[in-house]
Design an enzyme around this catalytic site. Structure first.
Site, PDB file in Angstrom:
ATOM      1  CE  LYS A  20      -9.864   9.257  -8.287  1.00 43.49           C
ATOM      2  NZ  LYS A  20      -9.205   7.910  -8.218  1.00 43.49           N
TER       3      LYS A  20
ATOM      4  CD  GLU B  21      -5.408  14.333   7.303  1.00 39.68           C
ATOM      5  OE1 GLU B  21      -4.237  14.272   7.720  1.00 39.68           O
ATOM      6  OE2 GLU B  21      -6.320  14.867   7.947  1.00 39.68           O
TER       7      GLU B  21
ATOM      8  CB  CYS C  55      -1.065   7.173   6.568  1.00 39.40           C
ATOM      9  SG  CYS C  55      -2.467   7.275   7.673  1.00 39.40           S
TER      10      CYS C  55
ATOM     11  CD  GLU D 262       4.012   6.569   2.999  1.00 37.02           C
ATOM     12  OE1 GLU D 262       3.832   7.146   1.915  1.00 37.02           O
ATOM     13  OE2 GLU D 262       3.191   6.598   3.932  1.00 37.02           O
TER      14      GLU D 262
HETATM   15  P1  NAD Z   1      -2.065   8.267  -4.277  1.00 35.39           P
HETATM   16  O1  NAD Z   1      -1.583   9.628  -3.971  1.00 35.39           O
HETATM   17  O2  NAD Z   1      -1.411   7.517  -5.378  1.00 35.39           O
HETATM   18  O3  NAD Z   1      -3.630   8.305  -4.645  1.00 35.39           O
HETATM   19  C1  NAD Z   1      -4.598   8.819  -3.774  1.00 35.39           C
HETATM   20  C2  NAD Z   1      -5.801   9.264  -4.574  1.00 35.39           C
HETATM   21  O4  NAD Z   1      -5.427  10.370  -5.397  1.00 35.39           O
HETATM   22  C3  NAD Z   1      -6.357   8.219  -5.535  1.00 35.39           C
HETATM   23  O5  NAD Z   1      -7.767   8.293  -5.545  1.00 35.39           O
HETATM   24  C4  NAD Z   1      -5.777   8.651  -6.861  1.00 35.39           C
HETATM   25  O6  NAD Z   1      -6.554   8.224  -7.968  1.00 35.39           O
HETATM   26  C5  NAD Z   1      -5.831  10.154  -6.728  1.00 35.39           C
HETATM   27  N1  NAD Z   1      -4.908  10.890  -7.607  1.00 35.39           N
HETATM   28  C6  NAD Z   1      -3.716  10.493  -8.100  1.00 35.39           C
HETATM   29  N2  NAD Z   1      -3.182  11.449  -8.885  1.00 35.39           N
HETATM   30  C7  NAD Z   1      -4.053  12.489  -8.884  1.00 35.39           C
HETATM   31  C8  NAD Z   1      -4.070  13.768  -9.506  1.00 35.39           C
HETATM   32  N3  NAD Z   1      -3.074  14.184 -10.307  1.00 35.39           N
HETATM   33  N4  NAD Z   1      -5.117  14.580  -9.284  1.00 35.39           N
HETATM   34  C9  NAD Z   1      -6.144  14.194  -8.478  1.00 35.39           C
HETATM   35  N5  NAD Z   1      -6.187  12.971  -7.875  1.00 35.39           N
HETATM   36  C10 NAD Z   1      -5.152  12.139  -8.070  1.00 35.39           C
HETATM   37  O7  NAD Z   1      -2.000   7.480  -2.909  1.00 35.39           O
HETATM   38  P2  NAD Z   1      -2.293   5.935  -2.662  1.00 35.39           P
HETATM   39  O8  NAD Z   1      -1.135   5.168  -3.196  1.00 35.39           O
HETATM   40  O9  NAD Z   1      -3.673   5.625  -3.129  1.00 35.39           O
HETATM   41  O10 NAD Z   1      -2.323   5.876  -1.069  1.00 35.39           O
HETATM   42  C11 NAD Z   1      -1.209   5.657  -0.283  1.00 35.39           C
HETATM   43  C12 NAD Z   1      -0.676   6.942   0.299  1.00 35.39           C
HETATM   44  O11 NAD Z   1      -1.692   7.590   1.076  1.00 35.39           O
HETATM   45  C13 NAD Z   1       0.479   6.758   1.251  1.00 35.39           C
HETATM   46  O12 NAD Z   1       1.455   7.738   1.012  1.00 35.39           O
HETATM   47  C14 NAD Z   1      -0.144   6.968   2.633  1.00 35.39           C
HETATM   48  O13 NAD Z   1       0.739   7.370   3.646  1.00 35.39           O
HETATM   49  C15 NAD Z   1      -1.166   7.996   2.330  1.00 35.39           C
HETATM   50  N6  NAD Z   1      -2.200   8.006   3.354  1.00 35.39           N
HETATM   51  C16 NAD Z   1      -2.236   9.048   4.230  1.00 35.39           C
HETATM   52  C17 NAD Z   1      -3.182   9.070   5.239  1.00 35.39           C
HETATM   53  C18 NAD Z   1      -3.221  10.208   6.204  1.00 35.39           C
HETATM   54  O14 NAD Z   1      -4.245  10.371   6.832  1.00 35.39           O
HETATM   55  N7  NAD Z   1      -2.185  10.998   6.348  1.00 35.39           N
HETATM   56  C19 NAD Z   1      -4.111   8.037   5.347  1.00 35.39           C
HETATM   57  C20 NAD Z   1      -4.042   6.988   4.429  1.00 35.39           C
HETATM   58  C21 NAD Z   1      -3.086   6.997   3.430  1.00 35.39           C
END
Ligand code: NAD
Length: 499
Positions: free
Chosen positions: A183, A258, A292, A390
């Site tokens: 997804k 992550e 991230c 962040e």
């Molecule tokens: P997000 O949490 O908004 O979304 C991530 C994914 O989760 C998307 O596919 C979204 O549709 C899905 N999602 C959202 N709500 C959900 C739910 N209730 N149930 C299941 N899936 C759900 O994050 P984002 O804004 O897309 O990405 C940015 C964030 O990701 C930042 O906080 C960044 O630090 C983090 N990030 C972490 C790493 C790491 O390896 N630690 C790497 C890249 C990004």
């Protein structure tokens, strides 16, 4: 403002279930925006529970009765190397689509495409070299580990470097013989569709890879709550991770998370300052700051502080912001107007909390699109929101320190613990600081350059579990212990009245 639009964009973005491109069962769609014009350029299928049910059923069939989990590691490895070859052969197209969809600078998107290929090569090699433990108790027992794929893995990914982050989960999940439902993030679904063609061409059987697009609260939520999905690997915000953790709890699923970061880059006066400047500027402004592991808090020893801040601000002001497709661009457009608003709101908050020394709004000459001038705040106090939260954009907080103890206290003074970068030429300080800093990954005198064998992951609010190298293999497999008795079984004889 006219800008570059890649040729042959798809007319719509569909799901890919059991080897077929399909729309949502109920026909739901959502708009996908181009971050330079903020206009909708395509409709993507918005997956609902019914679509997740179909995808999971296909993945379960492929797992229960298909060839993929039963292949010799070498056979799967060959297919995954072909996947890597196909990604490499298409890297320009991939980068072009990724840049168009995400706003990432084209040179950086190309690097990410190549890294995606490398992830497949790495795990293709790792599974043929895989060995498992055997334990001998002389004359009595042999015990061995029977490693098995687990089943249908649910993979949920964010919008920053989407294709590369998808590869990071797909490669180990598939290499170990699982089947998957991916997804991808709803802001950036374009490049994910390419997986379907790449896998088909490489010879991955139908049903092994399934893709359901859609919103997190709908498609993502249904995947997390599906009883036939025993594993969820998630990358995204810490807040979303908490929700998923709760939703997966009743099913006792395997979780790898992550999450977010607010990583410190600590610069001591004895460091090679030009190298530290290069790395700390790159560390927060590369990938538009949507990274991230961004070193978004730069902590600088007082004796070099004023000079360092001045040089840092001068660099930030000279960063080339512009059309993501222009190879000269260093910072492109942020992914989506919602995210742009969030980052801009932090820029305004920062102006009330600290001293603005570069940027602070929209760059000159770019009146439309999600452009933010690289923004530098100095004298940021540790209780400021821009120090603690962040931002995930091209915004950095710089703070002075007077001693090693204070530097460590500042470095550890957030809820996050993903990465830390330390700049010093003092060997003892370097190791002591590294070992005490609360971060899953530490880089000494370097920006973020990662060997794929090393563990990846955060501590505190930055994650749960570590992937990377063999740790990914561990996450995506069960290690069943098989105990073989070599002599008589010595069982107490219950029910014999002691005879
Ligand atoms: P997000 O949490 O908004 O979304 C991530 C994914 O989760 C998307 O596919 C979204 O549709 C899905 N999602 C959202 N709500 C959900 C739910 N209730 N149930 C299941 N899936 C759900 O994050 P984002 O804004 O897309 O990405 C940015 C964030 O990701 C930042 O906080 C960044 O630090 C983090 N990030 C972490 C790493 C790491 O390896 N630690 C790497 C890249 C990004």
């Amino acid at each position: 403002m006219s800008h570059y639009i890649p040729e042959n964009l798809p007319a719509s973005i569909q799901h890919f279930i059991d080897g077929q491109f399909v729309d949502s069962v109920g026909g739901e769609t959502f708009d996908v925006l181009d971050p330079v014009s903020n206009e909708s350029y395509v409709q993507a299928a918005a997956g609902q529970k019914a679509d997740i049910d179909l995808a999971v059923a296909a993945a379960k069939r492929a797992f229960d009765s298909g060839p993929w989990p039963r292949m010799l590691p070498r056979q799967r490895s060959r297919i995954l190397h072909t996947v890597a070859d196909l990604i490499e052969a298409r890297d320009q197209r991939l980068a072009e689509l990724e840049t168009f969809d995400t706003g990432l600078p084209i040179t950086q998107a190309l690097g990410q495409a190549q890294r995606a290929a490398e992830n497949f090569r790495f795990f293709a090699d790792l599974i043929v070299a895989q060995s498992d433990d055997t334990y001998k108790v002389p004359g009595r027992q042999v015990n061995y580990v029977n490693r098995k794929p687990i089943g249908v893995a649910g993979l949920i990914t964010p919008w920053n470097t989407p294709f590369m982050l998808e590869s990071w989960k797909l490669a180990p999940a598939l290499a170990t013989g699982n089947t998957v439902v991916l997804k991808p993030a709803e802001f950036t679904p374009l490049s994910a569709s390419l997986w379907a063609e790449i896998f088909r061409e490489a010879g991955v059987p139908d049903g092994v890879f399934n893709l359901v697009n859609g919103l997190g609260e709908e498609a993502g939520d249904a995947l997390v709550k599906h009883p036939d999905v025993p594993l969820i690997s998630f990358t995204g915000e810490s807040r979303t991770g908490q929700i998923i953790f709760g939703n997966a709890a009743p099913f006792l699923k395997g979780l790898s998370m992550e999450l977010g970061g607010k990583s410190p880059a600590v610069v001591f006066a004895d460091a090679d300052l030009e190298a530290a400047l290069d790395a700390t500027v790159f560390g927060v402004f590369s990938l538009n700051g949507e990274r991230c592991t961004a070193g978004s808090r730069v902590l600088v020893e007082r004796s070099i502080y004023d000079d360092f801040v001045a040089r840092y601000a001068a660099r930030a002001k000279a960063i080339v912001v512009g059309d993501p497709h222009d190879p000269k661009t260093e910072v492109g457009a942020l992914v989506h107007p919602e995210h742009y608003e969030k980052v801009m709101s932090y820029v305004e908050i920062g102006k009330t909390e600290a001293r603005l020394v570069a940027g602070g709004g929209r760059p000159d000459g770019l009146p439309t699109g999600n452009y933010v001038a690289p923004t530098v705040f100095a004298d940021v106090s540790p209780d400021a929101r821009i120090f603690q939260e962040e931002i995930f954009g091209p915004v950095v907080a710089i703070t002075p320190f007077d001693s090693d103890e204070e530097a460590l206290e500042l470095a550890n003074n957030t809820r996050y613990g993903l990465a830390a970068y330390i700049w010093t030429n003092n060997l003892k300080r370097a190791h002591n600081f590294s070992q005490q800093v609360e971060a899953g990954m530490v880089w000494l005198n370097s920006n973020n350059v990662r060997d794929l064998r090393t563990p990846f992951g955060g501590v505190k609010a930055s994650g749960l579990g570590h992937e990377g190298g063999y740790r990914s293999i561990d996450f995506y497999t069960d290690q069943q212990a098989v105990h073989i008795t070599l002599n008589e079984a010595h069982s107490p004889r219950f029910g014999t009245g002691g005879r």
